[in-house]
Design a protein around this motif. Structure first.
Motif, mmCIF file in Angstrom:
data_model
loop_
_atom_site.group_PDB
_atom_site.id
_atom_site.type_symbol
_atom_site.label_atom_id
_atom_site.label_comp_id
_atom_site.label_asym_id
_atom_site.label_seq_id
_atom_site.Cartn_x
_atom_site.Cartn_y
_atom_site.Cartn_z
ATOM 1 N N UNK A 51 71.692 42.118 82.148
ATOM 2 C CA UNK A 51 71.062 41.876 83.454
ATOM 3 C C UNK A 51 72.099 41.830 84.574
ATOM 4 N N UNK A 52 73.226 41.187 84.321
ATOM 5 C CA UNK A 52 74.267 41.123 85.350
ATOM 6 C C UNK A 52 74.906 42.489 85.564
ATOM 7 N N UNK A 53 74.965 43.317 84.516
ATOM 8 C CA UNK A 53 75.500 44.671 84.693
ATOM 9 C C UNK A 53 74.564 45.491 85.582
ATOM 10 N N UNK A 54 73.260 45.249 85.441
ATOM 11 C CA UNK A 54 72.296 45.940 86.309
ATOM 12 C C UNK A 54 72.459 45.500 87.757
ATOM 13 N N UNK A 55 72.759 44.227 87.972
ATOM 14 C CA UNK A 55 73.006 43.750 89.326
ATOM 15 C C UNK A 55 74.257 44.409 89.902
ATOM 16 N N UNK A 57 75.332 47.366 89.102
ATOM 17 C CA UNK A 57 74.919 48.737 89.410
ATOM 18 C C UNK A 57 74.162 48.778 90.743
ATOM 19 N N UNK A 58 73.301 47.785 90.973
ATOM 20 C CA UNK A 58 72.538 47.725 92.226
ATOM 21 C C UNK A 58 73.472 47.566 93.419
ATOM 22 N N UNK A 59 74.475 46.693 93.286
ATOM 23 C CA UNK A 59 75.409 46.488 94.398
ATOM 24 C C UNK A 59 76.173 47.777 94.712
ATOM 25 N N UNK A 60 76.559 48.512 93.672
ATOM 26 C CA UNK A 60 77.240 49.789 93.902
ATOM 27 C C UNK A 60 76.288 50.780 94.580
ATOM 28 N N UNK A 96 81.086 46.157 95.487
ATOM 29 C CA UNK A 96 81.203 44.952 96.314
ATOM 30 C C UNK A 96 81.080 43.693 95.452
ATOM 31 N N UNK A 97 81.747 42.628 95.844
ATOM 32 C CA UNK A 97 81.654 41.384 95.075
ATOM 33 C C UNK A 97 80.253 40.787 95.167
ATOM 34 N N UNK A 98 79.960 39.916 94.220
ATOM 35 C CA UNK A 98 78.672 39.222 94.249
ATOM 36 C C UNK A 98 78.619 38.363 95.494
ATOM 37 N N UNK A 99 77.484 38.375 96.189
ATOM 38 C CA UNK A 99 77.380 37.482 97.354
ATOM 39 C C UNK A 99 77.350 36.036 96.886
ATOM 40 N N UNK A 100 78.065 35.199 97.591
ATOM 41 C CA UNK A 100 78.112 33.778 97.251
ATOM 42 C C UNK A 100 77.073 33.040 98.082
ATOM 43 N N UNK A 101 76.384 32.079 97.480
ATOM 44 C CA UNK A 101 75.413 31.321 98.260
ATOM 45 C C UNK A 101 76.129 30.550 99.357
ATOM 46 N N UNK A 102 75.469 30.380 100.493
ATOM 47 C CA UNK A 102 76.123 29.661 101.585
ATOM 48 C C UNK A 102 76.438 28.225 101.172
#
Length: 143
Positions: A51-55, A57-60, A96-102
């Motif tokens: 699931x995280x690999x799919x995320x 892929x989505x970010x790319x 791109x890196x994973x967005x971090x929650x504020x």
């Protein structure tokens, strides 16, 4: 180690049996693992999941977006998954890196003294009177 990697992949596939993309990536990883059993250690990393690999892929894909459409080739998609699991030998994808929650800002703590606590108990708001449907316009009861 190979058997544990196969088990990890099949468990995630079973847990997400209605998610078609987890099934596609899971089958791909099982075939890849047969051809490259030396990558079993990389696939066993606990924090890495299909699931995280799919995320990833989505970010790319979002970097390739034109308007509201983002399309990448199968080769790029599978390459990104392999890069995510540190099994990629090709040219690295810029993801791109994973967005971090504020960051949550704590509410300021109120410090009150006994004197200010007494003062705050007194209300300066006018007293409200509840009206009844049976009251007349002057505030008395209607007959």
């Amino acid at each position: 180690m190979y058997e544990k990697a196969v088990e990890k992949i099949t468990l995630e596939m079973s847990a997400n049996e209605h998610h078609p993309y987890v099934q596609v990536i899971g089958r791909f990883l099982l075939v890849h693992l047969e051809q490259h059993p030396e990558h079993a250690k990389n696939l066993l990393e606990e924090e890495k999941t299909i699931l995280k690999s799919l995320d990833t892929m989505r970010r790319y894909a979002e970097t390739q977006r034109v308007g509201n459409v983002a399309v990448i080739s199968d080769a790029d998609g599978f390459g990104i998954v392999l890069q995510y699991f540190d099994c990629w030998d090709g040219k690295p994808f810029e993801i791109p890196p994973e967005p971090q929650p504020p960051a949550r800002v704590a509410a300021p703590t109120r410090v009150t003294s006994a004197k200010s606590a007494q003062a705050s108990k007194k209300s300066t708001a006018p007293a409200l009177t509840q009206l009844s449907l049976f009251d007349d316009a002057e505030g008395g009861e209607a007959l």
